[in-house]
Write an enzyme that holds these catalytic residues in place. Sequence first.
Site, PDB file in Angstrom:
ATOM      1  N   GLU A 128      14.699 -14.466  -1.006  1.00 23.92           N
ATOM      2  CA  GLU A 128      15.138 -15.633  -0.235  1.00 23.92           C
ATOM      3  C   GLU A 128      14.123 -16.768  -0.331  1.00 23.92           C
ATOM      4  O   GLU A 128      14.434 -17.912   0.027  1.00 23.92           O
ATOM      5  CB  GLU A 128      15.332 -15.249   1.240  1.00 23.92           C
ATOM      6  N   ASP A 183       0.827  -1.195   0.000  1.00 19.75           N
ATOM      7  CA  ASP A 183       0.000   0.000   0.000  1.00 19.75           C
ATOM      8  C   ASP A 183       0.873   1.261   0.000  1.00 19.75           C
ATOM      9  O   ASP A 183       1.880   1.334   0.702  1.00 19.75           O
ATOM     10  CB  ASP A 183      -0.894  -0.023   1.244  1.00 19.75           C
TER      11      ASP A 183
END
Length: 551
Positions: free
Chosen positions: A274, A214
């Site tokens: 990751e 957002d």
Amino acid sequence: MNVHNNLERSKATKLSSDWWHGGVIYQIYPRSFQDSNGDGIGDLKGISARLDYIASLGVDAIWISPFFKSPMKDFGYDVSDYRDVDPMFGSLEDFKELLDQAHAKGLKIMIDLVLSHTSDQHPWFSESRSSRENPKSDWYVWADPKSDGTPPNNWLSIFGGSAWQWDARRLQYYLHNFLTSQPDLNFHCPDVQDALLDVARFWLDLGVDGFRLDTINFYFHDKELRDNPALPMDQRNASIAPAVNPYNHQDHLFSKSQPENIPFLERLRALTDEYEGRACLGEVGDAQRGLEIMGEYTSGDKRMHMCYAFEFLEKRALTASYTKHVFDQLQTKAGDAWPCWAFSNHDVQRHASRWNLDDAATRQHAVLMMCLRGSACLYQGEELGLREAEVPFEKLQDPYGIEFWPEFKGRDGCRTPMVWAVQDEQSGFSTAEPWLPVSAQQAEHAVDRAEADPQSMLNHYRRAIALRHAHPALSSGRLSEMNEMGPVLTFLREDSSEEIFCAFNLGSDTTEVTVPDGSWQTIGQELGGIEGGHTITLTASQFCLMIRKKG
């Protein structure tokens, strides 16, 4: 094309780690999607109960608007606990169950991370405001008043008025770009960045497939708190805030979109990298520089995977000239950017109403969305062709609409409950009175009625999404040769295996279009596309798609 074969296709394509690249994302506003416990508010179990429906659309992923613990002053975009589910939506176990069920159906789950600000009821803010010396004293943006007691600068809130709120505990102002109950976090503080990255890791460890971020360009503010300059009248653009809001009177050079944002975005991207197959979608809220910022934030492979700006969420219709202008600007300012286009979402009037589209034009726009370069976001109910609902003032919930009524009616008209069954109580959304009234006009387009009609808007969207996935040139290929011929927009999409010529009459005048030389075959006729040839005559809302194979 059998629209119900989308599910098997979805399972196959979503095995790819770059599922987001050209993917179709379905946004759910959880308060209004499906109530499972009869309290009039949608919840996570309600979403789980409708996963078969979502999968049948052929979409790649679901974006769920915030469901974290919150006092709900801004309906979840004011977070008081980033690591737990608000009881009105269920529990963390309910979310885990939803995640598992979605994955089993080949659907990705993206959650809405609101990192720029918290609720004023977040424990971090309670500690920060308690004194000027506590360990979190600099976790929010605090500033002394001017000598006359007024706010430190002229920055404005998107919800109206000053972006600064006086706090009697610290005898300072704090920054809030939105409601006064949504204080802005201070991203210049390393501990804040680390804490928010820990939040992201928590949800990644839980198994989410990505984040919708957002107000991604609001993270950092100018350290010197310099005043924003005035914006000339002819440059004001009401795409971020309604025209009646003085927010549009400023060029927000210093209150957002600061250069320090990029290193943080790279930290966030490194974290998501990751984990295999995760994606970040950033929302860029800037009326003047949205595409330029999109380019900065998605440049290379160390920042955001994709961003969306507000160019196609504006009131301005998608004419051929405007669409070409947007893509020309995108090429000039952000040639390598990967956009994610949306016509509707939880913050703007539904596009069928905003652009005053009839049925034929709504169908055409759905096909256009699936032919544009970039990823695509659909908002719940868009696939039914829903128009904006009328919500009387006494039923309004949105503080934004209450503040600016009646010149701006707020966001409740696009947030009314999803309509599932024509004859059921509350159209199948709930057995209780819902938090916003069900629209009688929308109920006429309920899912059960649409399912029974092979030519419904719902089945049209399914076919449009299936067409996109069937042609790699449409989902992830290059876009070139975009031109306007009066009301007609034409462009080419291509990859190593195919080239597709697209022509859309976005106006009312009948226009003849010359097709590039070559051996072309018409596609998309099941969507209402017309037969192609060396020349094509397109009337209002008509389109033509033609393909030629390479090699």
